[in-house]
Design an enzyme around this catalytic site. Structure first.
Site: not given
Length: 471
Positions: A98, A137-138, A315, A321
């Site tokens: 709503t 309506s919602t 890293s 790495k």
């Protein structure tokens, strides 16, 4: 500067430049939960719905043309995203949506007033409920908008998944001649081609495309015109027909009225179904990511059969790495989709009688899952799958060193003899082929035929011709 607006609970001060009104502000103060705003997809879909229903009400003579045209223009601007910042609500809220519906109604009413040359908040001239929410309506507007938003997002997801499928097909073809060891329970099994592994990944993706297209069709049934509980109270039957016609024209979607408006209003199982397909795919994507991380592990102390593209340093302490960050992202995104599915399932189950009030958390999680998988598929396809390379010599080395190839000899030398060869290969750390030839179990020509990569990785073909015939 500010204005005073009132609802039946009392008065509230609203910033003069704001297009939202008293009901929106009250709801914003009540629901400070996730800190995540309503999705733009849902906002824009609500603009589409409001434009369609207002057009229908105008054409049926329930709304004057001047007022209706101003509302239609405002609704179109909502659809275009011009008022996203005016939707001030949290995604998780009570009231079955709503508050979302009224936030949009107030924005459209105040913008329509502005178009007509009146002050914001002058609701005697254009009212959020009476005019903008006419015959609605919602409980029918929000489910309809959710379906429209979901359909549009699914189309984007299908496009992204097709891209992932394309990249996997390319790798399936590129790696078709690479023989490697297959593994079961993380132990050596029998040889397989790397292209076949990628072909299995591709098949998983294509299954999802078929599944999501199938369930997409069920989303085209909408309950617009159901109003509060599905009985259509305050909605002219002609209005329903005209509004859905306008929606089809505005969206290009093949929308149609559900044959049971009460069912369409109280039940949300279609969203559980969609989420279930997303969950299934997420679990498959995560499995693919797991495999790629294993195959890329190393580079010196792992499998190192493939190389994932390096996209960033891995890293803060170990120089050089590189981590499999894209597959790691896929894993984590998949976990989120799995968790969202659980929330959607629980929310759908929590519906009571003529309405499920948990719709806000359903749409919040459903659209998030679709967004996540859409983004993941594109990133996975372009930043990972596309540029994977293979260490062919490493794959061949594992095949040569493994006792798994002895399985191919079972039909020719028997299981018991094959076990003896396997044990000797492991004990002496020597290739199976070398032991077979040394012990004169089979001549080299026949052995080469049996251990041919194609023979070991395709059912039948020439291998059947090599099987010993019964006396």
């Amino acid at each position: 500067m500010s204005r005073i607006e009132k609802d039946f609970l009392g008065e509230m001060e609203i910033e003069d430049e704001a297009y939202y009104g008293v009901q929106s502000k009250r709801a914003a103060q009540n629901f400070m939960v996730t800190g995540v705003s309503i999705s733009s997809e849902l906002i824009h879909a609500l603009g589409v719905v409001k434009k369609a229903v207002t057009t229908a009400n105008m054409n049926l003579g329930y709304l004057g043309k001047e007022k209706a045209k101003a509302i239609i223009q405002a609704a179109e601007e909502v659809r275009e995203g011009k008022f996203d910042d005016e939707v001030i609500l949290d995604s998780v809220q009570g009231g079955a949506g709503t508050s979302i519906n009224m936030n949009i109604n107030e924005i459209i009413a105040n913008r329509a007033l502005e178009i007509l040359g009146y002050e914001k908040g002058d609701y005697d001239r254009v009212h959020p409920n009476t005019d903008v929410n006419m015959a609605q309506s919602t409980n029918d507007v929000i489910p309809t908008a959710i379906r429209i938003a979901t359909l549009r997002k699914i189309d984007g997801l299908i496009e992204a998944t097709n891209l992932l499928d394309k990249r996997l097909i390319q790798k399936e073809e590129e790696f078709d001649d690479v023989l490697k060891m297959g593994r079961t329970q993380l132990q050596d099994a029998v040889p397989i081609r790397l292209g076949q592994e990628f072909g299995a990944y591709r098949k998983t993706v294509e299954r999802f495309i078929d599944r999501i297209k199938e369930v997409r069709n069920d989303l085209t049934e909408i309950n617009l015109g159901a109003t509060a509980v599905g009985t259509g109270l305050n909605a002219d039957p002609k209005y329903i027909e005209l509004a859905i016609k306008e929606l089809r024209k505005s969206t290009g979607l093949k929308l149609e009225s559900t044959d049971n408006l009460i069912d369409g209003t109280q039940n949300t199982d279609i969203f559980v179904e969609v989420s279930g397909r997303l969950k299934t795919f997420a679990s498959s994507l995560s499995k693919i990511a797991n495999d790629l991380r294993l195959l890329d592990s190393g580079p010196k102390a792992g499998l190192n059969e493939i190389n994932l593209p390096a996209v960033q340093p891995g890293s803060s302490i170990m120089p050089g790495k590189v981590n499999p960050v894209i597959p790691e992202m896929v894993n984590q995104a998949s976990f989120q989709v799995l968790g969202n599915d659980q929330t959607i399932t629980l929310a759908s189950e929590a519906g009571q009688l003529e309405l499920n009030v948990m719709v806000p958390v359903i749409v919040f999680n459903l659209l998030q899952s679709i967004n996540i998988l859409t983004n993941v598929n594109r990133i996975f396809a372009e930043k990972c799958i596309k540029d994977i390379t293979v260490n062919k010599e490493r794959c061949e080395e594992f095949v040569d060193r493994s006792v798994g190839v002895v399985t191919a000899l079972n039909p020719h030398i028997g299981y018991a003899k094959a076990c003896e060869v396997a044990k000797k290969s492991l004990r002496e750390d020597r290739p199976v082929k070398e032991i077979i030839l040394e012990e004169d179990i089979m001549d080299e020509e026949k052995l080469s035929q049996i251990l041919n990569p194609v023979e070991m990785t395709e059912p039948g073909i020439a291998g059947k011709q090599l099987l010993p015939k019964e006396a």
